[in-house]
Design a protein around this motif. Structure first.
Motif, short mmCIF file in Angstrom:
data_model
loop_
_atom_site.label_atom_id
_atom_site.label_comp_id
_atom_site.label_asym_id
_atom_site.label_seq_id
_atom_site.Cartn_x
_atom_site.Cartn_y
_atom_site.Cartn_z
N ARG A 1 -14.90 -1.14 -0.79
CA ARG A 1 -14.52 0.23 -1.15
C ARG A 1 -13.34 0.70 -0.30
N ALA A 2 -13.42 0.46 1.02
CA ALA A 2 -12.32 0.85 1.91
C ALA A 2 -11.07 0.04 1.61
N MET A 3 -11.24 -1.24 1.27
CA MET A 3 -10.08 -2.06 0.91
C MET A 3 -9.44 -1.54 -0.37
N TRP A 4 -10.26 -1.13 -1.32
CA TRP A 4 -9.74 -0.56 -2.56
C TRP A 4 -8.90 0.68 -2.29
N ARG A 5 -9.39 1.56 -1.39
CA ARG A 5 -8.62 2.76 -1.03
C ARG A 5 -7.31 2.38 -0.34
N ARG A 6 -7.36 1.39 0.55
CA ARG A 6 -6.13 0.99 1.25
C ARG A 6 -5.10 0.44 0.27
N LEU A 7 -5.53 -0.39 -0.65
CA LEU A 7 -4.60 -0.94 -1.64
C LEU A 7 -3.97 0.17 -2.47
N HIS A 8 -4.78 1.18 -2.79
CA HIS A 8 -4.30 2.28 -3.62
C HIS A 8 -3.26 3.12 -2.87
#
Length: 370
Positions: free
Chosen positions: A77-84
């Motif tokens: 989830r945190a990786m998804w936010r960082r990529l975004h």
């Protein structure tokens, strides 16, 4: 790009819902439009949350790059936010989860079982990289997150406080700090700014000292930072010591660490701060407000709260400025930093963009200094 388009792109990229975008445009940009008009603007700008087509190899490369650094501690989830936020990549979270399982299966299992390797240090201060932070108690929005050369100079903290007041155009109703000597000036500055207030927390009541444990918001956040970011860096520097690259008692080594890693660390902290301030905080049993920290801070009326900032006098700010003339670094430190800057130009190694690049620069500079 005009102001309207720039503002819409900014809020859309941070995943604000349409109503929040409209409120931000109205309150902070004096731009008023209907939801239908906003949707038309988004279509014209090519902004579509359902447009999630991206090259899988490119997505895998970005995830791999993050996993090579402090992103190694992030869940999907945190990786998804960082990529975004960092790469403007808009894909389903399930796609990120699937690729992380493929690329780093052991890391996924360790994070799920809470078995990530920890070291005894709790911060980066032993390596000459102390980090200072401030958080808003209501919204849990980070006000600043900075790596500074000094950990105990009260002018450093007071200067961060002053800059924050200018940025958000107001000072807090109440400021809480621990009793460290580094908070001596900031406590006086807060009371000085609020000395003419008429509310129950004006003047000397505008600041409260307490133990670090009693400042629960920031203490909880430091624990979060250790879990999701600083542990990786602590392990990295600890490995440098084990491999004989770093002696934390050697001034030359610490000055070189500062030169090689300072900007990289600060850039990462900027990203951590943006990710935190734009993520959704769920409702808890402690009756804290739920929502996105930036929304709660800048649009408190959206959850039935009020803006508790107080205006400050410009003349007061000038007086504070006169008290915060932070002296230059001591001569020894300046000499080191100027020398490292000169040598890095000679050997043609530019600004490092990763921990490995910073380590290479560090080792080259130390060899040149011997």
């Amino acid at each position: 790009m005009d102001e309207e388009e720039e503002a819409i792109r900014y809020y859309f990229r941070r995943n604000y819902d349409y109503n929040a975008i409209l409120e931000f445009l109205d309150k902070y940009h004096d731009i008023r439009m209907s939801k239908r008009t906003l949707l038309n603007r988004l279509r014209d700008y090519g902004l579509n949350r359902r447009n999630r087509n991206i090259d899988e190899d490119l997505l895998r490369d970005h995830i791999n790059r993050e996993l090579q650094g402090s992103g190694n501690l992030l869940g999907y989830r945190a990786m998804w936010r960082r990529l975004h936020l960092k790469y403007d990549i808009n894909v389903p979270r399930s796609a990120v989860e699937e690729l992380m399982r493929e690329i780093d299966p052991e890391g996924v299992r360790s994070r799920k079982a809470h078995r990530l390797k920890r070291r005894k240090y709790s911060n980066l201060k032993p390596y000459g990289l102390p980090i200072h932070g401030c958080i808003d108690g209501f919204s849990r929005r980070l006000i600043w997150l900075k790596v500074e050369k000094s950990n105990n100079d009260p002018r450093v903290i007071a200067n961060l406080f002053k800059n924050a007041i200018i940025e958000i155009e107001g000072c807090p109703t109440l400021l809480r700090t621990d009793r460290g000597t580094e908070n001596a000036i900031v406590s006086s500055a807060q009371c000085f700014f609020r000395r003419n207030g008429t509310d129950s927390l004006a003047g000397l009541k505008a600041h409260r000292f307490g133990s670090s444990h009693s400042n629960q918001r920031i203490e909880a956040w430091w624990a979060f930072l250790r879990r999701t970011w600083s542990t990786w860096w602590m392990n990295f520097f600890k490995d440098m010591i084990h491999e004989g690259h770093l002696d934390a008692s050697n001034k030359l080594h610490l000055e070189c660490i500062w030169f090689c890693f300072k900007n990289l660390i600060q850039n990462e902290l900027n990203g951590v701060m943006e990710e935190w301030n734009n993520h959704y905080i769920r409702k808890s049993r402690f009756q804290t407000a739920s929502g996105i920290p930036n929304n709660l801070f800048f649009l408190p009326e959206s959850v039935g709260a009020t803006d508790r900032k107080h205006p400050y006098n410009r003349e007061d700010m000038e007086e504070i400025n006169n008290e915060l003339r932070i002296p230059a670094e001591n001569d020894d430190s300046l000499i080191y930093q100027e020398y490292f800057s000169y040598v890095s130009q000679i050997i043609r190694l530019g600004e490092p963009s990763s921990a490995r690049e910073a380590l290479t620069l560090y080792c080259r500079l130390l060899v040149a200094a011997q």
